[in-house]
Design an enzyme around this catalytic site. Structure first.
Site, PDB file in Angstrom:
ATOM      1  CG  ASP A 117       2.647  -6.196  -8.715  1.00 26.64           C
ATOM      2  OD1 ASP A 117       1.691  -5.712  -9.348  1.00 26.64           O
ATOM      3  OD2 ASP A 117       2.955  -5.835  -7.568  1.00 26.64           O
ATOM      4  CG  ASP A 148      -0.406  -5.238  -6.701  1.00 26.79           C
ATOM      5  OD1 ASP A 148      -0.675  -4.920  -7.883  1.00 26.79           O
ATOM      6  OD2 ASP A 148       0.196  -4.462  -5.927  1.00 26.79           O
ATOM      7  CB  SER A 200       3.107  -2.182  -9.784  1.00 23.84           C
ATOM      8  OG  SER A 200       1.731  -2.419  -9.728  1.00 23.84           O
ATOM      9  CG  ASP A 203      -0.928  -4.812 -11.537  1.00 27.06           C
ATOM     10  OD1 ASP A 203      -1.120  -5.978 -11.150  1.00 27.06           O
ATOM     11  OD2 ASP A 203      -0.552  -3.900 -10.779  1.00 27.06           O
TER      12      ASP A 203
END
Length: 470
Positions: A264, A266, A120, A262
């Site tokens: 990833d 999400d 992440s 960010d």
């Protein structure tokens, strides 16, 4: 330890976390090539996930694997794929894809499990593994505990596959296109981004291709930064952790909105046309107001974590709604949404969950919902954010102690927490909790006077240190 004067939090608001050794609040995470993020453990995980995913199925289990742009992703991707094949499973490799894309593809391609290799917002040296079930939702604590038991004792997995029973891997060449089509379908068909200036920072992460593509195909004039990953620059001075770059570009180019993702993708932090940050709480407040006016906000309820600002709660109450709080972690938000039949939730940090569209937090989808709101109302983002909620001053203090211990056993801390909560009354809130992975105490206070709550936060930190030393 949460203290509020308008009633103690219900147990359903902050469910307990099952005891797990590998999995934390968002999968397994650590330094790449050090335990637990080693290729050896990744292979074991691939075997365990395939066994669980294929249990009771009449077909060969299918597992989708995606990753972000970290250098170590190659190592872990191949190791997990080997574990899946060793159990006779079929692997579908997506390459660099946002976490929510894997959740979506798991369902749309009727896979039995989805695995994301990403840490992440962490630096490139770290990596992590998240797992989705065949319904596109992150696994609950008990399922992760079961997988840990299979990793600890591989004899429970039974006999290894041999000969024609060994699995195989294929690559989904059009994974990005499939996800882009899905994202565009979440944007109202009667709206267009033609002529809207947008700045997006993909943090050199998983959405570096698909996010600018979607915005451009919807008609936006896109300035894309953070779209040159090299394996070691993910999140480095970019994206949601460093929104100052988006802020500068928004002002420079006269853009209507800035979007900072960010690693990833999400979660998202948006920036208004003046270069001001608009966090997840403000976005939830804006979207909740609009959905409530259209009678699409289920049960007039929003789900957020204990970290969300009290101003969000006040805004919802004024609008005749309510806020349900969970422990920190977007999957706990989703679990509460599913259990209560709610369709809007998220975190202050920018995880935004629109359950009518997706099964997990999706930064690009969230940004599209904000853009749709701007177009529907004809109002600039700064005005929407200001009208949505008034933030209550919030102070955070982190204290690293020698070891974790039950909060109820920390007498000085408990007594001072109660005293401060009583002094704040209905105008404030005190939250004391342990970090999910470290012997670090996180202290959060909210109240009308920032100087006073800042001083109280330091007093609580000192009380915790004294309790730890005694």
């Amino acid at each position: 330890m949460t203290k509020r004067t308008n009633g103690a939090p219900r147990s359903s608001e902050v469910p307990p976390t099952a005891e797990r050794k590998l999995f934390g609040t968002d999968g397994i995470r650590g330094i790449a090539n050090e335990h637990p993020m080693t290729p050896e453990l990744a292979l074991q995980l691939g075997r365990a996930v395939t066994f669980v995913a294929g249990r009771g199925k009449s077909h060969v289990p299918r597992v989708i694997i995606g990753k972000d742009t970290r250098l170590s992703g190659y190592m872990l991707e191949q190791a997990i794929a080997s574990g899946v094949c060793a159990m006779g499973g079929r692997v579908m490799l997506c390459g660099p894809m946002p976490t929510p894309a894997i959740a979506h593809l798991t369902v749309s391609m009727r896979a039995d499990a989805g695995i994301v290799i990403s840490a992440s917002h962490n630096p490139y040296q770290d990596n992590g593994i998240k797992i989705f079930g065949d319904d596109g939702f992150k696994l609950p604590d008990d399922a992760e505990s079961e997988i840990e038991s299979f990793i600890a004792d591989e004899r429970l997995l039974g006999k290894r596959s041999t000969g024609p029973g060994i699995g195989r891997a294929t690559r989904i060449e059009d994974a990005g296109g499939r996800y882009a089509v899905f994202l565009k379908q979440t944007f109202p068909r009667d709206l267009s981004l033609d002529g809207v200036r947008v700045v997006i920072d993909a943090a050199h992460g998983a959405a570096y291709k698909v996010a600018p593509l979607v915005l451009r195909e919807l008609g936006a004039q896109v300035t894309a930064i953070g779209v040159k990953p090299n394996g070691v620059n993910i999140n480095k001075d970019a994206g949601a952790l460093h929104p100052e770059h988006v802020r500068g570009e928004v002002v420079k180019r006269g853009a209507a909105i800035g979007i900072a993702l960010d690693g990833d993708a999400d979660r998202v932090i948006v920036v208004d046309e003046k270069g001001q940050l608009v966090d997840g709480d403000q976005v939830l407040a804006m979207c909740a107001a609009r959905m409530a006016s259209e009678d699409t906000l289920r049960k007039k309820t929003v789900v957020a974590t204990v970290m969300s600002n009290l101003g969000l709660e006040h805004a919802l109450v004024r609008a005749g709604g309510k806020l349900v709080r969970t422990q920190v972690g977007d999957r706990y938000v989703v679990e509460a949404m599913r259990a209560g039949g709610f369709n809007l939730g998220g975190e202050q940090s920018g995880h935004l969950v629109f359950l009518d569209h997706a099964s997990t937090g999706d930064g690009v989808l969230g940004a599209l919902q904000v853009l749709a709101l701007m177009l529907r109302t004809g109002r600039p983002l700064s005005e929407l954010a200001e009208r949505a909620m008034q933030r209550v001053p919030q102070v955070l203090e982190n204290v690293t102690l020698s070891a974790r211990q039950p909060l109820e056993g920390m007498r000085r801390l408990a007594e001072l927490t109660t005293k401060i909560a009583n002094a704040l009354g209905a105008d404030g809130r005190v939250l004391v909790r342990w970090s999910g992975t470290e012997p670090k105490l996180r202290i959060m206070l909210e109240g009308p006077r920032e100087d006073r709550i800042r001083a109280w936060a330091k007093e609580l930190a000192e009380a915790a240190r004294r309790d730890s030393a005694s």
